[in-house]
Scaffold this motif. Structure first.
Motif, PDB file in Angstrom:
ATOM      1  N   GLY A 133       0.831  -1.213   0.000  1.00 12.61           N
ATOM      2  CA  GLY A 133       0.000   0.000   0.000  1.00 12.61           C
ATOM      3  C   GLY A 133       0.857   1.251   0.000  1.00 12.61           C
ATOM      4  N   MET A 134       1.933   1.201   0.805  1.00  9.97           N
ATOM      5  CA  MET A 134       2.854   2.343   0.883  1.00  9.97           C
ATOM      6  C   MET A 134       3.508   2.582  -0.480  1.00  9.97           C
ATOM      7  SD  MET A 134       6.248   2.567   3.267  1.00  9.97           S
ATOM      8  CE  MET A 134       7.196   1.356   2.391  1.00  9.97           C
ATOM      9  N   PHE A 135       3.974   1.495  -1.144  1.00 12.82           N
ATOM     10  CA  PHE A 135       4.591   1.640  -2.474  1.00 12.82           C
ATOM     11  C   PHE A 135       3.589   2.247  -3.457  1.00 12.82           C
ATOM     12  CE2 PHE A 135       7.414  -2.277  -1.412  1.00 12.82           C
ATOM     13  CZ  PHE A 135       8.321  -1.463  -0.749  1.00 12.82           C
ATOM     14  N   ALA A 136       2.337   1.778  -3.387  1.00 12.01           N
ATOM     15  CA  ALA A 136       1.310   2.254  -4.332  1.00 12.01           C
ATOM     16  C   ALA A 136       1.038   3.749  -4.135  1.00 12.01           C
ATOM     17  CB  ALA A 136       0.023   1.451  -4.146  1.00 12.01           C
TER      18      ALA A 136
ATOM     19  N   VAL B  17       5.078   3.899  -6.749  1.00 11.94           N
ATOM     20  CA  VAL B  17       5.919   2.824  -7.315  1.00 11.94           C
ATOM     21  C   VAL B  17       5.057   2.012  -8.292  1.00 11.94           C
ATOM     22  CG1 VAL B  17       7.269   0.735  -6.779  1.00 11.94           C
ATOM     23  CG2 VAL B  17       7.293   2.669  -5.185  1.00 11.94           C
ATOM     24  N   PRO B  18       5.538   1.764  -9.528  1.00 12.82           N
ATOM     25  CA  PRO B  18       4.754   0.951 -10.468  1.00 12.82           C
ATOM     26  C   PRO B  18       4.540  -0.471  -9.916  1.00 12.82           C
ATOM     27  CG  PRO B  18       6.639   1.980 -11.563  1.00 12.82           C
ATOM     28  CD  PRO B  18       6.815   2.203 -10.101  1.00 12.82           C
TER      29      PRO B  18
ATOM     30  N   ARG C 293       7.907  -6.004  -5.832  1.00  5.34           N
ATOM     31  CA  ARG C 293       8.762  -7.039  -5.240  1.00  5.34           C
ATOM     32  C   ARG C 293      10.225  -6.637  -5.261  1.00  5.34           C
ATOM     33  NH1 ARG C 293       5.987  -7.472  -2.739  1.00  5.34           N
ATOM     34  NH2 ARG C 293       4.219  -8.759  -2.319  1.00  5.34           N
ATOM     35  N   SER C 294      10.628  -6.025  -6.367  1.00  5.54           N
ATOM     36  CA  SER C 294      12.037  -5.638  -6.518  1.00  5.54           C
ATOM     37  C   SER C 294      12.389  -4.512  -5.526  1.00  5.54           C
ATOM     38  CB  SER C 294      12.242  -5.243  -7.982  1.00  5.54           C
ATOM     39  OG  SER C 294      13.121  -4.205  -8.112  1.00  5.54           O
ATOM     40  N   ILE C 295      11.482  -3.559  -5.324  1.00  5.23           N
ATOM     41  CA  ILE C 295      11.721  -2.459  -4.363  1.00  5.23           C
ATOM     42  C   ILE C 295      11.675  -3.012  -2.940  1.00  5.23           C
ATOM     43  CG2 ILE C 295      10.800  -0.263  -3.454  1.00  5.23           C
ATOM     44  CD1 ILE C 295      12.254  -0.035  -6.191  1.00  5.23           C
TER      45      ILE C 295
ATOM     46  N   ASN D  29      19.109   4.473  -9.078  1.00  5.30           N
ATOM     47  CA  ASN D  29      20.055   4.131 -10.156  1.00  5.30           C
ATOM     48  C   ASN D  29      19.829   2.743 -10.754  1.00  5.30           C
ATOM     49  OD1 ASN D  29      21.090   6.580  -9.483  1.00  5.30           O
ATOM     50  ND2 ASN D  29      22.924   5.809  -8.467  1.00  5.30           N
ATOM     51  N   GLU D  30      19.546   1.746  -9.885  1.00  6.84           N
ATOM     52  CA  GLU D  30      19.421   0.371 -10.397  1.00  6.84           C
ATOM     53  C   GLU D  30      17.979  -0.024 -10.701  1.00  6.84           C
ATOM     54  OE1 GLU D  30      21.566  -2.560  -8.045  1.00  6.84           O
ATOM     55  OE2 GLU D  30      23.066  -1.031  -7.528  1.00  6.84           O
ATOM     56  N   LYS D  31      17.041   0.440  -9.848  1.00 13.23           N
ATOM     57  CA  LYS D  31      15.653  -0.004 -10.019  1.00 13.23           C
ATOM     58  C   LYS D  31      14.799   1.013 -10.791  1.00 13.23           C
ATOM     59  CE  LYS D  31      16.579  -3.697  -7.551  1.00 13.23           C
ATOM     60  NZ  LYS D  31      16.188  -4.167  -6.246  1.00 13.23           N
ATOM     61  N   GLY D  32      15.385   2.180 -11.096  1.00 11.25           N
ATOM     62  CA  GLY D  32      14.708   3.148 -11.974  1.00 11.25           C
ATOM     63  C   GLY D  32      13.578   3.940 -11.343  1.00 11.25           C
ATOM     64  N   LEU D  33      13.581   4.134 -10.011  1.00 14.35           N
ATOM     65  CA  LEU D  33      12.545   4.978  -9.375  1.00 14.35           C
ATOM     66  C   LEU D  33      12.980   6.445  -9.463  1.00 14.35           C
ATOM     67  CD1 LEU D  33      11.332   3.454  -5.972  1.00 14.35           C
ATOM     68  CD2 LEU D  33      10.281   3.273  -8.210  1.00 14.35           C
ATOM     69  N   SER D  34      12.013   7.358  -9.413  1.00 10.43           N
ATOM     70  CA  SER D  34      12.385   8.777  -9.397  1.00 10.43           C
ATOM     71  C   SER D  34      12.809   9.145  -7.973  1.00 10.43           C
ATOM     72  CB  SER D  34      11.199   9.641  -9.814  1.00 10.43           C
ATOM     73  OG  SER D  34      10.210   9.614  -8.792  1.00 10.43           O
ATOM     74  N   GLU D  35      13.609  10.192  -7.836  1.00 10.67           N
ATOM     75  CA  GLU D  35      14.086  10.634  -6.503  1.00 10.67           C
ATOM     76  C   GLU D  35      12.900  10.975  -5.602  1.00 10.67           C
ATOM     77  OE1 GLU D  35      17.243  12.688  -5.373  1.00 10.67           O
ATOM     78  OE2 GLU D  35      18.640  12.012  -6.905  1.00 10.67           O
ATOM     79  N   GLU D  36      11.893  11.597  -6.203  1.00  8.98           N
ATOM     80  CA  GLU D  36      10.723  12.059  -5.435  1.00  8.98           C
ATOM     81  C   GLU D  36      10.001  10.860  -4.787  1.00  8.98           C
ATOM     82  OE1 GLU D  36       6.439  14.242  -6.213  1.00  8.98           O
ATOM     83  OE2 GLU D  36       7.820  14.011  -7.898  1.00  8.98           O
ATOM     84  N   VAL D  37       9.804   9.790  -5.571  1.00  3.85           N
ATOM     85  CA  VAL D  37       9.139   8.582  -5.061  1.00  3.85           C
ATOM     86  C   VAL D  37       9.993   7.952  -3.958  1.00  3.85           C
ATOM     87  CG1 VAL D  37       8.419   6.217  -5.673  1.00  3.85           C
ATOM     88  CG2 VAL D  37       7.835   8.125  -7.179  1.00  3.85           C
ATOM     89  N   ALA D  38      11.309   7.862  -4.208  1.00  3.42           N
ATOM     90  CA  ALA D  38      12.219   7.278  -3.213  1.00  3.42           C
ATOM     91  C   ALA D  38      12.172   8.061  -1.902  1.00  3.42           C
ATOM     92  CB  ALA D  38      13.636   7.226  -3.770  1.00  3.42           C
TER      93      ALA D  38
END
Length: 515
Positions: A219-222, A226-227, A232-234, A255-264
């Motif tokens: 839920g937090m990722f959504a 996070v796509p 699972r990868s995150i 850098n490796e999983k392709g998330l934006s800085e804002e989402v991270a």
């Protein structure tokens, strides 16, 4: 056969690698690994007579256990087993290897650590990686819908071993699982109670049990953006927060999983939160989190869990921690991990007052973990029938490393046998009498030992008892045989009593039960 000159060159080069590592003060693991390679090269060269020389060592990531170490291990196993039995569990066993397809796709990024075996004539096999997936296969195969079981057995992982910290390629797992359709959070709370009981009984020092829920993480990722296909990868990346700083975890996400800085950064805000039932209530009111149905279901269950944990009297050690992810793919609900902490007396007393683990504690690694996996059995069932399961695995090797260090630090002598009495003789030519007496003792269920010599010296028999920790000596002599008595010596006090032969068994049993 390999050219001798080539092997000698390789030995020279490898010797330089080892020397360089030593001069650079590399880690023991790195040095040991290169030394092992050097020894193997030397073995290939063979001895002076050209014969192949064996390298006497255990395989990488494995070890032998001497009698003293085994005595400590048995004590730990007995504590764990008696706790599992106290909670009504029965035991099963499964093969050490499974069909490769049984294990494939169940462990996320850790699947690369599975040991595959060579094709043995038609079946592709792998060594088991844990005891949970074989358990799920066992349930599906035998159409079992409810069982409370424990299983203590070895598992295998092609990990980079750190043997000083209790990480091996071959190691024991001690699992307790409850399978079946029950009301929410009651079995889950019992699993946490079991962890609390075992760690308290083993007296390893202060500990903390972190809990979270996979649905809260999803839920937090959504809500953070996070796509779906990256959940699972995150999750596997968040799982590294106990080993890496947030900055490094964030770098991997971006850098490796392709998330934006804002989402991270949004994820970073949530994963830094820790608390108890109050945090679950706060997050249910959180503007973002309350938008996720998954997260709300998980948070309601965390609240319910804490209410049961209060009744079980274990909330002093349990903390709701949003950074806990546990990398395995099969978890569907509640997840937990127990960590030993190096807390000073001040930190422990603060903790007792506040009722929550102190922030001053420093983690020394996970010693137990588990969670709910409601979908795993369904993966094996031809009709996809689900059997809800929740369980916990005790990390015996890490616990054993700590117990071993504690034993070395204390002056307490560890007994490696359970012999209660030594049958000894004071004069020569009494072997037959000794063998007759020890047979009487064995037949009465007494643990007894005799020296394998016809005429042993009395002093050497008594010394053996002192060194081995044998508490009693039954001494036979010519005069004693005439009088129908046995001289019973208490090793600790060196006191000696004449006991009639008829009363000897009763006297030994009485004295050893007191001890």
């Amino acid at each position: 056969m390999e050219d001798k000159a080539q092997i000698q060159d390789a030995i020279k080069t490898q010797g330089e690698v080892v020397r360089k590592l030593k001069s650079e003060k590399a880690t023991k693991e790195q040095i040991d690994e290169e030394v092992a390679k050097l020894l193997e090269l030397k073995a290939r060269l063979g001895g002076d007579d050209g014969k192949h020389q064996f390298v006497l060592k255990t395989a990488k990531g494995t070890r032998d256990y001497n009698p003293k170490q085994m005595a400590i291990r048995e004590k730990v196993f007995n504590t764990i087993t008696s706790c599992f039995k106290r909670h009504g569990a029965e035991t099963i066993d499964t093969p050490v290897f499974e069909l490769k397809e049984t294990l494939t796709g169940k462990y996320g990024e850790d699947s690369k650590l599975i040991y595959d075996l060579k094709d043995q004539g038609g079946e592709l096999l792998s060594l088991r990686y844990d005891l949970t997936v074989p358990f799920a296969r066992y349930l599906a195969m035998n159409k079992i819908t409810n069982i409370k079981r424990y299983h203590i057995a070895k598992v295998y992982r092609r990990d980079n071993p750190a043997m000083t910290r209790g990480r091996y390629r071959e190691f024991y797992q001690c699992d307790f699982d409850i399978a079946g359709q029950y009301d929410a959070m009651i079995p889950d709370a019992e699993c946490l109670k079991i962890v609390h009981e075992i760690l308290s009984e083993l007296d390893l020092g202060d500990f903390c049990i972190k809990v979270n829920d996979r649905r809260i993480l999803d839920g937090m990722f959504a809500v953070c953006g996070v796509p779906d296909d990256k959940f699972r990868s995150i999750c596997s990346t968040v799982d590294k927060l106990d080993k890496m700083a947030w900055e490094d975890v964030k770098k991997e996400m971006v850098n490796e999983k392709g998330l934006s800085e804002e989402v991270a950064d949004q994820i970073g805000e949530y994963v830094s939160m820790k608390g108890g039932m109050d945090l679950a209530e706060r997050l249910l009111q959180d503007q973002k989190m309350s938008q996720s149905k998954d997260a709300c279901a998980g948070l309601s269950d965390i609240k319910l869990l804490f209410s049961y944990l209060q009744l079980f009297q274990v909330t002093d050690k349990v903390v709701f921690d949003l950074s806990l992810a546990r990398g395995l793919d099969y978890y569907t609900g509640i997840i937990y991990e127990a960590l030993l902490t190096q807390a000073g007396v001040a930190a422990v007393s603060k903790e007792a007052q506040s009722g929550a683990p102190s922030e001053e504690s420093v983690s020394v690694g996970s010693v137990a973990g588990g969670g709910r996996y409601d979908g795993l059995v369904g993966m094996f069932d031809p009709k996809g029938r689900k059997v809800p399961c929740v369980g916990v695995s005790i990390g015996i090797e890490r616990i054993f490393s700590i117990m071993e260090q504690k034993a070395e630090a204390s002056a307490v002598k560890i007994r490696t046998t359970e012999v209660q009495v030594m049958v000894a003789s004071a004069q020569k030519n009494l072997l037959e009498e000794r063998l007759k007496l020890i047979t009487e003792l064995w037949n009465a269920g007494i643990k007894a030992e005799v020296m394998y010599k016809k005429n042993p010296k009395l002093l050497s028999q008594l010394q053996h008892c002192e060194e081995s920790g044998i508490p009693l000596v039954a001494i036979l002599g010519e005069q004693e045989l005439k009088d129908g008595v046995i001289k019973l010596r208490i090793v600790a006090t060196r006191e000696e009593l004449d006991i009639s032969r008829a009363d000897l068994i009763g006297e030994i049993k009485k004295r050893t039960s007191e001890a």
